[in-house]
Design a protein around this motif. Structure first.
Motif, PDB file in Angstrom:
ATOM      1  N   LYS A   8       0.842  -1.193   0.000  1.00 27.04           N
ATOM      2  CA  LYS A   8       0.000   0.000   0.000  1.00 27.04           C
ATOM      3  C   LYS A   8       0.880   1.246   0.000  1.00 27.04           C
ATOM      4  O   LYS A   8       1.945   1.258   0.598  1.00 27.04           O
ATOM      5  N   ILE A   9       0.399   2.275  -0.677  1.00 27.58           N
ATOM      6  CA  ILE A   9       1.137   3.536  -0.770  1.00 27.58           C
ATOM      7  C   ILE A   9       0.480   4.570   0.143  1.00 27.58           C
ATOM      8  O   ILE A   9      -0.733   4.760   0.102  1.00 27.58           O
ATOM      9  N   ILE A  10       1.298   5.227   0.949  1.00 23.69           N
ATOM     10  CA  ILE A  10       0.852   6.336   1.786  1.00 23.69           C
ATOM     11  C   ILE A  10       1.400   7.610   1.148  1.00 23.69           C
ATOM     12  O   ILE A  10       2.614   7.805   1.105  1.00 23.69           O
ATOM     13  N   GLY A  76       3.032   7.949  14.859  1.00 25.13           N
ATOM     14  CA  GLY A  76       2.227   7.571  16.009  1.00 25.13           C
ATOM     15  C   GLY A  76       0.764   7.564  15.619  1.00 25.13           C
ATOM     16  O   GLY A  76       0.297   8.466  14.935  1.00 25.13           O
ATOM     17  N   PHE A  77       0.039   6.538  16.043  1.00 20.17           N
ATOM     18  CA  PHE A  77      -1.375   6.458  15.672  1.00 20.17           C
ATOM     19  C   PHE A  77      -2.273   6.090  16.845  1.00 20.17           C
ATOM     20  O   PHE A  77      -3.470   5.863  16.690  1.00 20.17           O
ATOM     21  N   TYR A 105      -6.174   6.968   5.383  1.00 22.40           N
ATOM     22  CA  TYR A 105      -5.391   6.022   6.182  1.00 22.40           C
ATOM     23  C   TYR A 105      -5.864   6.102   7.627  1.00 22.40           C
ATOM     24  O   TYR A 105      -5.598   7.070   8.320  1.00 22.40           O
ATOM     25  N   ASN A 106      -6.560   5.061   8.075  1.00 22.69           N
ATOM     26  CA  ASN A 106      -7.096   5.091   9.437  1.00 22.69           C
ATOM     27  C   ASN A 106      -6.217   4.280  10.391  1.00 22.69           C
ATOM     28  O   ASN A 106      -5.220   3.671   9.994  1.00 22.69           O
ATOM     29  N   ILE A 107      -6.612   4.267  11.645  1.00 23.13           N
ATOM     30  CA  ILE A 107      -5.826   3.575  12.671  1.00 23.13           C
ATOM     31  C   ILE A 107      -5.704   2.083  12.365  1.00 23.13           C
ATOM     32  O   ILE A 107      -4.640   1.492  12.556  1.00 23.13           O
ATOM     33  N   ARG A 111      -2.416  -0.332  12.357  1.00 22.43           N
ATOM     34  CA  ARG A 111      -2.345  -1.508  13.241  1.00 22.43           C
ATOM     35  C   ARG A 111      -2.061  -2.785  12.464  1.00 22.43           C
ATOM     36  O   ARG A 111      -1.640  -3.778  13.048  1.00 22.43           O
ATOM     37  N   SER A 112      -2.261  -2.765  11.143  1.00 17.05           N
ATOM     38  CA  SER A 112      -1.965  -3.950  10.319  1.00 17.05           C
ATOM     39  C   SER A 112      -0.484  -4.055   9.967  1.00 17.05           C
ATOM     40  O   SER A 112      -0.047  -5.035   9.379  1.00 17.05           O
TER      41      SER A 112
END
Length: 123
Positions: A8-10, A76-77, A105-107, A111-112
Motif C-alpha cells: 500500500k502507498i501512503i 504515532g497512531f 489512512y485510518n488507525i 495496526r496492520s
C-alpha cells in the motif's frame, strides 16, 4: 513523496520545514519497521537533521515525525508506553515534517503493520 508498506502507498504532504527539505532531497531507501505501542518507526540513512525549535513529544494522528536521536521516521497512531490519557506521545521530542490524509489512512491500517515489515520511502 510516498511510503510503500504492505503493498500500500501512503501519500505524504510535506510541510515547510528544514527536516522536510532534507528528507525530500534524500534518495529512496528501504528499512525494517519497529513498533512501540501504537507507533511505527524505521531507521533512515539520512544525516544532518537537528532538532527544530518547534519540536515536541506529543503529536496528532496524521503527522509524520523525525526522531533525531534515533535517526528514524516515526508515525504515532495511538497510545504508546509514554502516553498519558489518550495522547500520542513519543519517547522524546521530534520534528514534524509531513502529514497524511487521515480520511484515507485510518488507525486500523497502521495496526496492520508489524515489526519487521519492510517500508520504502520514495521521492
Amino acid at each position: 513523496m510516498k511510503l510503500l508498506v504492505n503493498s500500500k502507498i501512503i501519500e505524504l504532504i510535506l510541510l515547510e520545514t528544514k527536516t522536510a527539505d532534507i528528507i525530500n532531497k534524500s534518495k529512496d531507501f528501504s528499512s525494517s519497521i519497529s513498533t512501540w505501542g501504537d507507533e511505527i518507526y524505521f531507521k533512515t540513512p539520512i544525516n544532518g537533521i537537528k532538532l527544530e525549535e518547534n519540536a515536541r513529544d506529543t503529536i496528532d494522528f496524521s503527522e509524520i515525525a523525525y526522531w533525531v536521536e534515533g535517526n528514524s521516521i516515526a508515525i504515532g497512531f495511538g497510545i504508546t508506553p509514554a502516553s498519558i490519557n489518550d495522547e500520542i506521545s513519543l519517547v522524546s521530542k521530534v520534528n514534524i515534517w509531513a502529514e497524511f490524509d487521515k480520511k484515507i489512512y485510518n488507525i486500523d491500517f497502521f495496526r496492520s503493520i508489524n515489526d519487521g515489515n519492510i517500508i520504502k520511502l520514495i521521492n
